[in-house]
Design an enzyme around this catalytic site. Structure first.
Site, short mmCIF file in Angstrom:
data_model
loop_
_atom_site.label_atom_id
_atom_site.label_comp_id
_atom_site.label_asym_id
_atom_site.label_seq_id
_atom_site.Cartn_x
_atom_site.Cartn_y
_atom_site.Cartn_z
CD GLU A 190 175.13 22.26 11.12
OE1 GLU A 190 174.62 22.16 9.96
OE2 GLU A 190 175.79 21.22 11.35
CB CYS A 234 169.70 27.01 6.84
SG CYS A 234 168.80 25.61 7.56
#
Ligand code: NAP
Length: 493
Positions: free
Chosen positions: A245, A279
């Site tokens: 990720e 993010c």
């Protein structure tokens, strides 16, 4: 603080310690072990040694440890919130929100204990069947970042443990204390020795060793794309399964018919949440030209109202470390040098002397119409956003998709044509329409391109931790006829 290896809280093999700085004032907050390769080996051996027994317990029994840890975290949640504020510089409401998220995730994954299924598939005849079992990989290494230091730990260790894997956590060197606090709750919950371990220390020193270890079968990592790429190379030695990720560069699109107040509220959240260190942070603002001036004026007005400073009493806290602050200074300076216009912010705030050495930066809005600029192409990861006007749907879609990252994206419009064009064609793992994030436990958090591979959350995220094993069975009891084997050979058998 200590590392957890084979059920014991220990210092590093050579007793070396690393410093952790307080982001609010730049002073040393504490020390943590600089784990060594020997520590990694011991943790991996313990995880491997405890795997069979843990796997044999079954998911319902394993879930009880997760429920118990969740209860302990819930009962002591104020401690965890204060730790997030202290170690990460999160403001109070965001620390509370992260702890809510931890509890929610542990609950969500534990509830999955009775939902793990396999398949029974018809074979090549009526008396042949294929059983497809979902089995754990074995030893999982979970590498976490600092921006959601509690949430990321929970999101990795809970599904890995539930599905029968044993886990070694390697938390970020910027947030080791939060990780230790959570792991201690699993120990208090009675997790068997070796099933969960934690090794701290420099990723640059032990990272290669831990991901290339021959006894590690799966690596789940959240962090930067550069680190993810390195892990991918090193993990190839053993073909370890990867869940990566990585970075993001979310476009935030405001169409001409958008509900402006809702778009603004969501933008303030999407950009300045966690000081822009997320993010899924909005990094590129595209506003329809018909409402551009009005929207940007209002955005500036609301942003001016944000209080930056002490996380206990402010809307936005500091960046995580000095490096992040310096990188933000440089990014903004370069943007100005190359012709961008600062509409608001663009410097360190003037805070009183208690915070003068802290890593604070003003919320910053920059106007720039160059899609190829660093501001529109590279991950910013601080409270800085670049804005440009847009006009056509097709052109806006192309601008939004023009990124090496592909995690979150945001769209504000009431127009069904725009909604469906974006839903169909945006090449991002998440599209939030007329709402802010973050992702839910029951959603699959995943990305395109350099954002990585695999994902977390939902049944798909849980299945990432399970490998499919196929068992073929023939139960007629009759003599076998194998077309390519001559039966005459067996006449006297
Ligand atoms: P990072 O520098 O890549 O570090 C992440 C983790 O990797 C840390 O635990 C780090 O340890 C470790 N590490 C460093 N070098 C390693 C190596 N060679 N081998 C194995 N592990 C190694 O990232 P970060 O600065 O902590 O996090 C920010 C990044 O994470 C941003 O790019 C952000 O977009 C991304 N992120 C993505 C998601 C998502 O869901 N896609 C969510 C949150 C954050 P040390 O701290 O000891 O160096």
């Amino acid at each position: 603080m200590k590392m957890l290896i084979n059920g014991e809280w220990v210092a590093a093999n050579d007793n070396e310690k690393l410093k952790k700085y307080n982001p609010v004032n730049g002073k040393v907050l504490g020390y943590f072990p600089a784990g060594k390769k020997e520590d990694v080996n011991a943790a991996v051996d313990a995880a491997e040694g405890s795997f069979d027994e843990w796997n044999q317990l079954g998911s319902s029994t394993r879930s009880k440890y997760i429920y118990k840890a969740k209860d302990l975290i819930e009962a002591n949640r104020k401690e965890l919130e204060e730790l997030l504020i202290l170690e990460n510089g999160k403001v109070v409401r965001q620390a509370e929100e992260e702890v809510d998220g931890v509890i929610d995730q542990l609950q969500y994954y534990a509830e999955f204990a009775r939902k793990i299924t396999g398949d029974l598939v018809e074979g090549t005849s009526a008396t042949r069947k294929i059983f497809q079992y979902k089995i754990p990989y074995g030893v999982v290494v979970a590498i976490t970042p600092w921006n959601f230091p509690a949430g990321m730990v929970a999101r990795k260790i809970a599904p890995a443990l539930l599905t029968g894997n044993t886990v070694i956590l390697k938390p970020s060197s910027d947030t080791p204390f939060t990780a230790e606090w959570i792991v201690r709750k699993f120990v208090e919950a009675g997790i068997p020795r070796g099933v969960l371990g934690m090794v701290t220390g420099r990723g640059s020193e032990i990272g290669d060793h831990i991901v290339a270890h021959s006894k590690v079968s799966l690596i789940t990592m959240t962090g930067s794309t550069v680190t993810g790429q390195r892990i991918m190379q090193k993990a190839s030695a053993n073909m370890a399964k990867l869940i990566l990720e990585l970075g993001g560069k979310a476009p935030f699109i405001v169409w001409k018919d958008a509900n402006i107040k809702n778009a603004l509220k969501s933008l303030i959240w999407a950009k300045f949440w966690n000081s822009g260190q997320s993010c899924i942070a909005a990094e590129r603002l595209y506003v329809h030209k018909d409402i551009y001036t009005e929207f940007i004026d209002k955005f500036i007005r609301v942003t001016k109202g944000l209080k930056v400073g002490d996380p206990h009493t402010s809307d936005m806290g500091p960046l995580i470390n000095k490096g992040a602050l310096n990188a933000t200074d440089e990014l903004v300076k370069n943007a100005v040098d190359s012709g961008s216009k600062i509409l608001y912010g663009g410097k360190r705030p003037n805070l009183d002397e208690r915070y003068s050495e802290g890593y604070f930066y003003e919320p910053t809005i920059i106007e720039n119409s160059d899609q190829k600029s660093t501001l529109f192409q590279e991950e910013i990861f601080s409270p800085v956003i670049a804005a440009m006007p847009i006009s056509e749907i097709g052109e806006t879609l192309s601008l939004a998709n023009d990124s090496k990252y592909g995690l979150a994206s945001y769209l504000f419009t009431e127009n069904p044509e725009v909604i469906f064009k974006f839903a169909d064609s945006i090449r991002f793992g998440e599209l939030y329409i007329n709402m802010p994030g973050p992702e839910a436990s029951q959603g699959y958090h995943t990305g395109f391109r350099l954002t990585g591979q695999g994902g977390e959350g939902s049944k798909y995220g849980i299945e990432e931790y399970l490998k499919l094993k196929n068992v073929y069975v023939e139960y007629s009891g009759k003599e076998l006829t194998i077309p390519t084997v001559n039966d005459n050979l067996f006449k006297n058998v």
